[in-house]
Design a protein around this motif. Structure first.
Motif, PDB file in Angstrom:
ATOM      1  N   ALA A 139       0.742  -1.029   0.244  1.00  0.00           N
ATOM      2  CA  ALA A 139       0.347   0.039  -0.258  1.00  0.00           C
ATOM      3  C   ALA A 139       0.872   1.301   0.183  1.00  0.00           C
ATOM      4  O   ALA A 139       1.635   1.149   0.612  1.00  0.00           O
ATOM      5  N   ILE A 140       0.273   2.323  -0.480  1.00  0.00           N
ATOM      6  CA  ILE A 140       0.672   3.709  -0.615  1.00  0.00           C
ATOM      7  C   ILE A 140       0.107   4.211   0.078  1.00  0.00           C
ATOM      8  O   ILE A 140      -1.172   4.648   0.235  1.00  0.00           O
ATOM      9  N   HIS A 141       0.999   5.393   0.699  1.00  0.00           N
ATOM     10  CA  HIS A 141      -0.039   6.502   1.449  1.00  0.00           C
ATOM     11  C   HIS A 141       1.023   7.805   1.440  1.00  0.00           C
ATOM     12  O   HIS A 141       1.972   8.181   1.130  1.00  0.00           O
ATOM     13  N   VAL A 142       0.182   8.988   0.998  1.00  0.00           N
ATOM     14  CA  VAL A 142       0.434  10.223   0.625  1.00  0.00           C
ATOM     15  C   VAL A 142       0.228  11.281   1.303  1.00  0.00           C
ATOM     16  O   VAL A 142      -1.374  11.229   1.903  1.00  0.00           O
ATOM     17  N   PHE A 143       0.466  12.512   2.521  1.00  0.00           N
ATOM     18  CA  PHE A 143      -0.809  13.572   3.309  1.00  0.00           C
ATOM     19  C   PHE A 143       0.269  14.709   2.387  1.00  0.00           C
ATOM     20  O   PHE A 143       1.507  15.074   1.600  1.00  0.00           O
ATOM     21  N   LEU A 144      -0.626  15.807   2.160  1.00  0.00           N
ATOM     22  CA  LEU A 144      -0.728  17.185   2.780  1.00  0.00           C
ATOM     23  C   LEU A 144      -1.001  17.917   3.308  1.00  0.00           C
ATOM     24  O   LEU A 144      -1.588  17.820   3.948  1.00  0.00           O
ATOM     25  N   GLN A 145       0.150  19.254   3.098  1.00  0.00           N
ATOM     26  CA  GLN A 145      -0.328  19.988   4.645  1.00  0.00           C
ATOM     27  C   GLN A 145      -0.323  21.388   4.913  1.00  0.00           C
ATOM     28  O   GLN A 145       0.702  21.291   4.341  1.00  0.00           O
ATOM     29  N   THR A 146      -0.457  22.076   5.298  1.00  0.00           N
ATOM     30  CA  THR A 146      -0.286  23.622   5.095  1.00  0.00           C
ATOM     31  C   THR A 146       1.021  23.782   6.414  1.00  0.00           C
ATOM     32  O   THR A 146       1.250  22.704   7.562  1.00  0.00           O
ATOM     33  N   ASN A 147       1.432  25.489   6.781  1.00  0.00           N
ATOM     34  CA  ASN A 147       2.336  25.740   7.662  1.00  0.00           C
ATOM     35  C   ASN A 147       1.714  25.932   9.226  1.00  0.00           C
ATOM     36  O   ASN A 147       0.779  26.979   9.019  1.00  0.00           O
ATOM     37  N   PRO A 148       1.410  25.032  10.094  1.00  0.00           N
ATOM     38  CA  PRO A 148       0.947  25.616  11.186  1.00  0.00           C
ATOM     39  C   PRO A 148       1.055  26.931  11.435  1.00  0.00           C
ATOM     40  O   PRO A 148       0.610  27.125  12.520  1.00  0.00           O
ATOM     41  N   PHE A 149       1.868  26.985  11.337  1.00  0.00           N
ATOM     42  CA  PHE A 149       2.429  28.337  12.493  1.00  0.00           C
ATOM     43  C   PHE A 149       2.297  29.822  11.397  1.00  0.00           C
ATOM     44  O   PHE A 149       2.991  30.802  12.160  1.00  0.00           O
ATOM     45  N   ARG A 150       1.565  29.422  10.189  1.00  0.00           N
ATOM     46  CA  ARG A 150       1.810  30.791   9.917  1.00  0.00           C
ATOM     47  C   ARG A 150      -0.051  31.148   9.337  1.00  0.00           C
ATOM     48  O   ARG A 150      -0.906  30.025   9.147  1.00  0.00           O
ATOM     49  N   MET A 151       0.070  31.633  11.304  1.00  0.00           N
ATOM     50  CA  MET A 151      -1.496  31.709  11.464  1.00  0.00           C
ATOM     51  C   MET A 151      -2.445  32.329  10.348  1.00  0.00           C
ATOM     52  O   MET A 151      -3.573  32.658  11.123  1.00  0.00           O
ATOM     53  N   GLN A 152      -2.258  33.657   9.017  1.00  0.00           N
ATOM     54  CA  GLN A 152      -2.544  34.127   8.660  1.00  0.00           C
ATOM     55  C   GLN A 152      -3.264  33.197   7.540  1.00  0.00           C
ATOM     56  O   GLN A 152      -4.101  33.723   6.990  1.00  0.00           O
ATOM     57  N   ASP A 153      -2.034  31.900   7.468  1.00  0.00           N
ATOM     58  CA  ASP A 153      -3.374  31.063   6.467  1.00  0.00           C
ATOM     59  C   ASP A 153      -4.227  29.974   6.895  1.00  0.00           C
ATOM     60  O   ASP A 153      -4.549  29.869   8.332  1.00  0.00           O
ATOM     61  N   LYS A 154      -4.871  30.352   5.996  1.00  0.00           N
ATOM     62  CA  LYS A 154      -5.891  28.969   6.184  1.00  0.00           C
ATOM     63  C   LYS A 154      -5.357  27.609   6.006  1.00  0.00           C
ATOM     64  O   LYS A 154      -4.198  27.254   5.162  1.00  0.00           O
ATOM     65  N   GLN A 155      -6.048  27.224   7.105  1.00  0.00           N
ATOM     66  CA  GLN A 155      -5.374  24.943   7.689  1.00  0.00           C
ATOM     67  C   GLN A 155      -5.824  24.360   6.420  1.00  0.00           C
ATOM     68  O   GLN A 155      -6.833  24.123   7.162  1.00  0.00           O
ATOM     69  N   TYR A 156      -5.157  23.234   6.558  1.00  0.00           N
ATOM     70  CA  TYR A 156      -5.573  22.259   6.152  1.00  0.00           C
ATOM     71  C   TYR A 156      -4.507  21.395   6.069  1.00  0.00           C
ATOM     72  O   TYR A 156      -3.095  21.294   6.051  1.00  0.00           O
ATOM     73  N   TYR A 157      -5.078  19.659   6.613  1.00  0.00           N
ATOM     74  CA  TYR A 157      -3.950  18.505   6.342  1.00  0.00           C
ATOM     75  C   TYR A 157      -5.134  17.140   6.029  1.00  0.00           C
ATOM     76  O   TYR A 157      -5.774  17.333   6.171  1.00  0.00           O
ATOM     77  N   ARG A 158      -4.653  16.840   5.092  1.00  0.00           N
ATOM     78  CA  ARG A 158      -5.162  15.796   4.728  1.00  0.00           C
ATOM     79  C   ARG A 158      -4.350  14.453   4.016  1.00  0.00           C
ATOM     80  O   ARG A 158      -3.141  14.891   3.443  1.00  0.00           O
ATOM     81  N   SER A 159      -4.687  13.014   4.520  1.00  0.00           N
ATOM     82  CA  SER A 159      -3.936  12.034   3.599  1.00  0.00           C
ATOM     83  C   SER A 159      -4.832  10.674   3.338  1.00  0.00           C
ATOM     84  O   SER A 159      -5.666  10.856   3.301  1.00  0.00           O
ATOM     85  N   ILE A 160      -4.274  10.427   1.985  1.00  0.00           N
ATOM     86  CA  ILE A 160      -5.065   9.389   1.790  1.00  0.00           C
ATOM     87  C   ILE A 160      -3.952   7.810   2.105  1.00  0.00           C
ATOM     88  O   ILE A 160      -2.861   7.811   1.476  1.00  0.00           O
ATOM     89  N   THR A 161      -4.584   6.390   2.024  1.00  0.00           N
ATOM     90  CA  THR A 161      -3.773   5.477   1.664  1.00  0.00           C
ATOM     91  C   THR A 161      -4.899   4.491   0.916  1.00  0.00           C
ATOM     92  O   THR A 161      -5.511   4.419   1.101  1.00  0.00           O
ATOM     93  N   ILE A 162      -3.606   3.950   0.255  1.00  0.00           N
ATOM     94  CA  ILE A 162      -4.811   3.045  -1.173  1.00  0.00           C
ATOM     95  C   ILE A 162      -3.716   1.794  -1.051  1.00  0.00           C
ATOM     96  O   ILE A 162      -2.440   2.068  -1.881  1.00  0.00           O
ATOM     97  N   PRO A 163      -4.605   0.753  -1.372  1.00  0.00           N
ATOM     98  CA  PRO A 163      -3.671  -0.522  -1.139  1.00  0.00           C
ATOM     99  C   PRO A 163      -3.486  -0.607  -2.565  1.00  0.00           C
ATOM    100  O   PRO A 163      -4.197  -0.464  -4.236  1.00  0.00           O
ATOM    101  N   LEU A 164      -1.769  -1.405  -2.781  1.00  0.00           N
ATOM    102  CA  LEU A 164      -2.210  -2.160  -4.368  1.00  0.00           C
ATOM    103  C   LEU A 164      -2.033  -3.460  -4.045  1.00  0.00           C
ATOM    104  O   LEU A 164      -2.741  -4.446  -3.307  1.00  0.00           O
ATOM    105  N   LEU A 165      -3.182  -3.660  -5.773  1.00  0.00           N
ATOM    106  CA  LEU A 165      -3.611  -4.933  -6.510  1.00  0.00           C
ATOM    107  C   LEU A 165      -2.947  -5.583  -6.256  1.00  0.00           C
ATOM    108  O   LEU A 165      -2.941  -7.010  -5.681  1.00  0.00           O
ATOM    109  N   THR A 166      -1.398  -5.463  -6.234  1.00  0.00           N
ATOM    110  CA  THR A 166       0.149  -6.115  -6.358  1.00  0.00           C
ATOM    111  C   THR A 166       1.313  -5.653  -5.379  1.00  0.00           C
ATOM    112  O   THR A 166       1.524  -4.750  -5.979  1.00  0.00           O
TER     113      THR A 166
END
Length: 420
Positions: free
Chosen positions: A285-312
């Protein structure tokens, strides 16, 4: 008996080997993208500089105290580590590479009265061959050897060598070691033990084994037995293959465009694929995540990840990049200032034991030949000389390393030249 050989302030010492002018100056080494301080010389520690300090917040202080600042140079550190391990291998038939700057040695066959002489000889040989200072701790178990090594570093009068060869020496060392400084005791266990008035390693070693097993599981029981001098943690001459592999880094700058993010994700996944092949494993399986900078309080915050199983289960780069692209498409959202992305390969299995699938359409033999060709080419001409277009290319995708030293031992153009 076991010995633990540990390079002193390893990253900082590697920088000093090739620059004699800084050998008595405070030295710090920065993390990826020149983020925070991850290594310090003793002189830097004496100034009160702590691990994790942010250099840009204390630049005036660093400059005023003539602190030498270096970007991390992992190619140099890895090669210097290999040279240290070569010296250790020549001195001891059985040893375990514990980390980039540490190794355990099985001293079976070395007489008790010869242990200190062995340590002195090994310490001298490493210094002569690499220029790196080391500390050596010797004790009946690996946990006590760790403790002895720490003692050698904390007490200059030992000249970097400490042998716990008697029960009295072991007892003194245990009494003067706080429980949180014992190898294997994390913050949560430390707090739990302190609540039960167990504050030193000696008190831990005298605690009821039944209570330890109930409160800290069989792992804690094994640790306590090690403190009592009963060897329970065997030497691992062959490092076991990793069960998961992760590659992630903060971007050198804020990124908003999807294609720019994609190049980083693909680069991280390609690195995971290369590491998989290096240990002859495949990912289920593979896992990918993406996030903003939590220390930049002026920015909208976003964190998301996903795991995808492989057929083989797979380890070939194009297949893993395909799934990484699907993962990114699922989690990317426009309108955010992204600061970090990462890729992981999960549930690893030996390449020779992967289970096939009736619906697998990949030509595995052809893919294996292609990967072998790419890996051998990159090994000869340099990492990522051959790469996939989705990874991008150019200085924009390099880490921020404004203070990186030359790779003195691995690049011909960086080898020091001496004129006579």
């Amino acid at each position: 008996m076991y010995a633990l050989v540990d390079c002193n302030n390893f990253y900082a010492s590697c920088q000093r080997v090739f620059e004699p002018r800084i050998r008595r100056l405070p030295v710090v080494v920065l993390s990826n993208n020149d983020g925070c301080i991850i290594a310090r010389s003793n002189e830097a520690k004496d100034l009160g500089i702590k691990m994790g300090d942010l250099p840009f917040k204390m630049l005036d202080f660093l400059t005023a105290n003539n602190v030498q600042i270096f970007s991390s140079n992992y190619t140099l550190y890895g090669d210097m580590s290999a040279r240290v391990m070569q010296v250790i291998a020549a001195a001891a038939p059985k040893y375990e590479v514990y980390s980039i700057d540490e190794a355990f040695i099985d001293l079976q066959g070395v007489a008790i009265n010869e242990l200190e002489a062995f340590a002195k000889r090994l310490k001298r040989n490493i210094l002569q061959a690499t220029g790196l200072p080391v500390s050596v701790g010797i004790a009946p178990t690996k946990t006590l050897a760790k403790l002895a090594n720490r003692w050698a570093k904390k007490h200059p009068e030992t000249d970097g060598i400490h042998v716990l060869g008697t029960d009295q020496k072991v007892s003194v060392a245990l009494q003067q070691t706080m429980v949180g400084d014992v190898w294997g005791i994390g913050r949560q266990y430390e707090q739990m033990l302190n609540r039960h008035n167990i504050t030193t390693a000696l008190q831990l070693s005298l605690t009821s084994e039944s209570w330890i097993r109930k409160s800290m599981s069989v792992v804690g029981l094994r640790l306590v037995k090690e403190l009592k001098g009963q060897s329970c943690i065997l030497l691992e001459e062959m490092q076991p293959p990793k069960q998961n592999i992760c590659t992630s880094r903060s971007f050198p700058e804020i990124i908003t465009e999807k294609e720019d993010v994609r190049k980083w994700v693909m680069t991280h996944m390609a690195s995971c694929a290369e590491k998989l092949r290096r240990q002859n494993s495949c990912a289920s399986a593979i896992h990918v995540f993406l996030q903003t900078n939590p220390f930049r309080m002026q920015d909208k915050q976003y964190y998301r990840s996903i795991t995808i199983p492989l057929l083989t289960p797979a380890n070939n780069t194009p297949e893993l990049l395909f799934y990484a692209g699907k993962a990114l498409n699922a989690i990317y959202r426009p309108g955010y200032n992204y600061k970090k992305a990462g890729a992981m390969v999960l549930d690893l299995v030996p390449a020779c034991e992967r289970q096939g699938s009736l619906f697998d359409s990949v030509d595995r033999l052809r893919a294996e030949k292609l990967m072998n060709c790419i890996d051998s080419t990159n090994a000869i001409f340099g990492r990522n000389i051959v790469r996939y277009a989705s990874q991008g290319y150019g200085e924009r995708w390099q880490l921020r390393q404004a203070r990186k030293s030359p790779s003195y031992t691995t690049r011909w153009q960086d080898v020091i030249k001496i004129q006579i």
